[in-house]
Design a protein around this motif. Structure first.
Motif, PDB file in Angstrom:
ATOM      1  N   PRO A 219       0.800  -1.231   0.000  1.00 29.01           N
ATOM      2  CA  PRO A 219       0.000   0.000   0.000  1.00 29.01           C
ATOM      3  C   PRO A 219       0.833   1.281   0.000  1.00 29.01           C
ATOM      4  O   PRO A 219       0.283   2.380  -0.123  1.00 29.01           O
ATOM      5  CB  PRO A 219      -0.798  -0.113   1.301  1.00 29.01           C
ATOM      6  CG  PRO A 219       0.117  -0.880   2.208  1.00 29.01           C
ATOM      7  CD  PRO A 219       0.823  -1.877   1.329  1.00 29.01           C
ATOM      8  N   LEU A 220       2.153   1.159   0.150  1.00 25.72           N
ATOM      9  CA  LEU A 220       3.019   2.322   0.368  1.00 25.72           C
ATOM     10  C   LEU A 220       3.744   2.744  -0.901  1.00 25.72           C
ATOM     11  O   LEU A 220       4.273   1.911  -1.650  1.00 25.72           O
ATOM     12  CB  LEU A 220       4.051   1.993   1.453  1.00 25.72           C
ATOM     13  CG  LEU A 220       5.102   3.075   1.760  1.00 25.72           C
ATOM     14  CD1 LEU A 220       4.428   4.322   2.334  1.00 25.72           C
ATOM     15  CD2 LEU A 220       6.153   2.527   2.724  1.00 25.72           C
ATOM     16  N   SER A 254       2.337   8.227  -0.503  1.00 27.83           N
ATOM     17  CA  SER A 254       0.917   7.876  -0.422  1.00 27.83           C
ATOM     18  C   SER A 254       0.788   6.532   0.278  1.00 27.83           C
ATOM     19  O   SER A 254       1.715   5.714   0.261  1.00 27.83           O
ATOM     20  CB  SER A 254       0.281   7.817  -1.820  1.00 27.83           C
ATOM     21  OG  SER A 254       0.840   6.755  -2.574  1.00 27.83           O
ATOM     22  N   TRP A 255      -0.369   6.321   0.888  1.00 25.77           N
ATOM     23  CA  TRP A 255      -0.672   5.061   1.567  1.00 25.77           C
ATOM     24  C   TRP A 255      -2.119   4.696   1.255  1.00 25.77           C
ATOM     25  O   TRP A 255      -3.032   5.493   1.477  1.00 25.77           O
ATOM     26  CB  TRP A 255      -0.471   5.179   3.075  1.00 25.77           C
ATOM     27  CG  TRP A 255      -0.613   3.852   3.773  1.00 25.77           C
ATOM     28  CD1 TRP A 255      -1.781   3.200   4.069  1.00 25.77           C
ATOM     29  CD2 TRP A 255       0.438   3.007   4.232  1.00 25.77           C
ATOM     30  NE1 TRP A 255      -1.528   1.999   4.696  1.00 25.77           N
ATOM     31  CE2 TRP A 255      -0.167   1.854   4.810  1.00 25.77           C
ATOM     32  CE3 TRP A 255       1.819   3.095   4.229  1.00 25.77           C
ATOM     33  CZ2 TRP A 255       0.570   0.823   5.372  1.00 25.77           C
ATOM     34  CZ3 TRP A 255       2.556   2.063   4.794  1.00 25.77           C
ATOM     35  CH2 TRP A 255       1.937   0.948   5.340  1.00 25.77           C
ATOM     36  N   ASP A 256      -2.293   3.487   0.738  1.00 27.79           N
ATOM     37  CA  ASP A 256      -3.620   3.013   0.358  1.00 27.79           C
ATOM     38  C   ASP A 256      -4.207   2.181   1.487  1.00 27.79           C
ATOM     39  O   ASP A 256      -3.765   1.060   1.751  1.00 27.79           O
ATOM     40  CB  ASP A 256      -3.531   2.187  -0.923  1.00 27.79           C
ATOM     41  CG  ASP A 256      -4.894   1.888  -1.520  1.00 27.79           C
ATOM     42  OD1 ASP A 256      -5.907   2.141  -0.841  1.00 27.79           O
ATOM     43  OD2 ASP A 256      -4.947   1.406  -2.662  1.00 27.79           O
ATOM     44  N   LYS A 261      -7.333   6.486   0.257  1.00 29.47           N
ATOM     45  CA  LYS A 261      -5.909   6.597  -0.029  1.00 29.47           C
ATOM     46  C   LYS A 261      -5.466   8.012   0.307  1.00 29.47           C
ATOM     47  O   LYS A 261      -6.091   8.990  -0.129  1.00 29.47           O
ATOM     48  CB  LYS A 261      -5.625   6.275  -1.496  1.00 29.47           C
ATOM     49  CG  LYS A 261      -4.144   6.166  -1.840  1.00 29.47           C
ATOM     50  CD  LYS A 261      -3.955   5.688  -3.269  1.00 29.47           C
ATOM     51  CE  LYS A 261      -2.473   5.504  -3.613  1.00 29.47           C
ATOM     52  NZ  LYS A 261      -2.288   5.003  -5.007  1.00 29.47           N
TER      53      LYS A 261
END
Length: 380
Positions: A219-220, A254-256, A261
């Motif tokens: 996710p990163l 960004s992180w989902d 997000k």
């Protein structure tokens, strides 16, 4: 007759073998939308407000993309894990007679040729610097012409931007292989231009250096970028051999979280020249989120601020926010609606969205402006 048939058969087999070794892909983006933009007319040289409103109403291409394009990319296996690679990508303006084949050239976004192996890729030509992909990776509005980061960075004169200043001419680049999510990139663009009608006295005048690190796993996503315009010269008052550097750096990520997000970025520019060359020191930060909705839709929200630090004049600032809803009709086709609001203080610059009136005539110093757009995008 039999000899001719045998010859044709052999030729067919030979061409089939060549086709198996070479892979060429045609790709592109076609995006057109309706745009309405308006902003106060601003002030005259005495600071008196000009009556009226600047307005634009009409069609615009590339409203929620990083630009319409037609591209060709391919590779050929050379043996022992080595490949020849190339990309030829050209800008299009679907709402008028401009782009590939129009007067003024091919409007190349990128065009390069190189070699690729397990150690990475070396390429030569007109290419994206690390700042181009980094800013696109960490923007809730997808680095479009409605994006806060895109508009602030390009009007401020930054090269860490998802726009043309982040494409380097006459460049040689190295991009590493993906190492468990980590990718490194280095690029240098040779100046290759004369100043005042004479050849540069320094071979590094107006050279462009870019270094980037990307980490993308799960996710990163994280990006760190450094760009430098070296020995910047434009004639008087910075003659050949006497110009100084304009340096920039960027951090973004960004992180989902699946249901949402989150995005954030911070960047700065330092112009070491005594005269600004029209480019002032500045800092720019953005934050944003995107949220999946209705199975096929995404809502993006972004807020940012550009701060101008002038050497011999008052400092200025611009703030802005934007919202965008994109609804996918298929894997390649989507419809969208987007809104951007920008507020420039009296000492800032005339920032507006690039999609309005070709990026000119709507924004004014000391005034606010907004843009509303809706359209359709198809990728192939």
């Amino acid at each position: 007759m039999q000899k001719k048939l045998i010859a044709l058969t052999i030729a067919g087999l030979a061409s089939g073998t060549a086709a198996a070794q070479t892979n060429v892909t045609v790709y592109g983006v076609a995006d057109v939308g309706y745009v309405y933009s308006a902003g106060d007319a601003g002030r005259n040289g005495l600071g008196v407000r000009i009556p009226g409103t600047n307005k634009f109403s009409g069609l615009a291409g590339g409203g929620v993309t990083a630009g319409n394009r037609l591209g060709f990319k391919g590779e050929e296996a050379l043996g022992n894990g080595l490949k020849a690679v190339f990309t030829l990508e050209y800008a299009l303006e679907l709402d008028k007679n401009a782009g590939v084949g129009s007067t003024g050239g091919l409007n190349a976004r990128q065009q390069f040729v190189g070699l690729q192996s397990q150690l990475g890729t070396v390429a030569l030509g007109r290419q994206y610097a690390p700042g181009f992909d980094a800013t696109a990776n960490n923007d809730a509005l997808e680095a479009t012409d409605m994006s806060i980061q895109s508009n602030f960075s390009v009007y401020a004169g930054n090269t860490i931007t998802p726009n043309s200043p982040s494409r380097y001419n006459n460049s040689i680049s190295y991009t590493s292989a993906n190492l468990s999510g980590l990718t490194l990139k280095a690029i240098y663009g040779f100046g290759e231009n004369a100043v005042g009608g004479l050849n540069n006295t320094s071979t590094s005048d107006n050279g462009l250096l870019g270094l980037g690190v990307n980490y993308a796993r799960g996710p990163l996503n994280l990006d760190a970028v450094y760009h430098s315009r070296q020995n910047v010269t434009d004639g008087y008052p910075n003659p050949a051999g006497l110009g100084k550097d304009i340096n920039e750096w960027y951090l973004g990520g960004s992180w989902d979280f699946q249901f949402v997000k989150a995005y954030a970025s911070y960047q700065a520019l330092d112009n070491k020249n005594a005269t600004t060359l029209g480019i002032d020191d500045n800092t720019l930060w953005t934050v944003g989120i995107s949220v999946p909705v209705f199975k096929s839709g995404v809502i993006g929200l972004s807020y940012g601020k550009l701060s101008i630090d002038r050497k011999n004049a008052p400092d200025g600032a611009s703030t802005g926010w934007g919202a965008m809803y994109t609804h996918s009709l298929s894997k390649r086709t989507a419809v969208y609606v987007a809104y951007t609001f920008i507020d420039n203080d009296r000492n800032s610059i005339a920032i507006q969205t690039q999609v309005a009136n070709g990026g000119a005539g709507i924004g004014a110093v000391g005034e606010s402006n907004y843009t509303l757009g809706t359209g359709i995008r198809h990728s192939f």
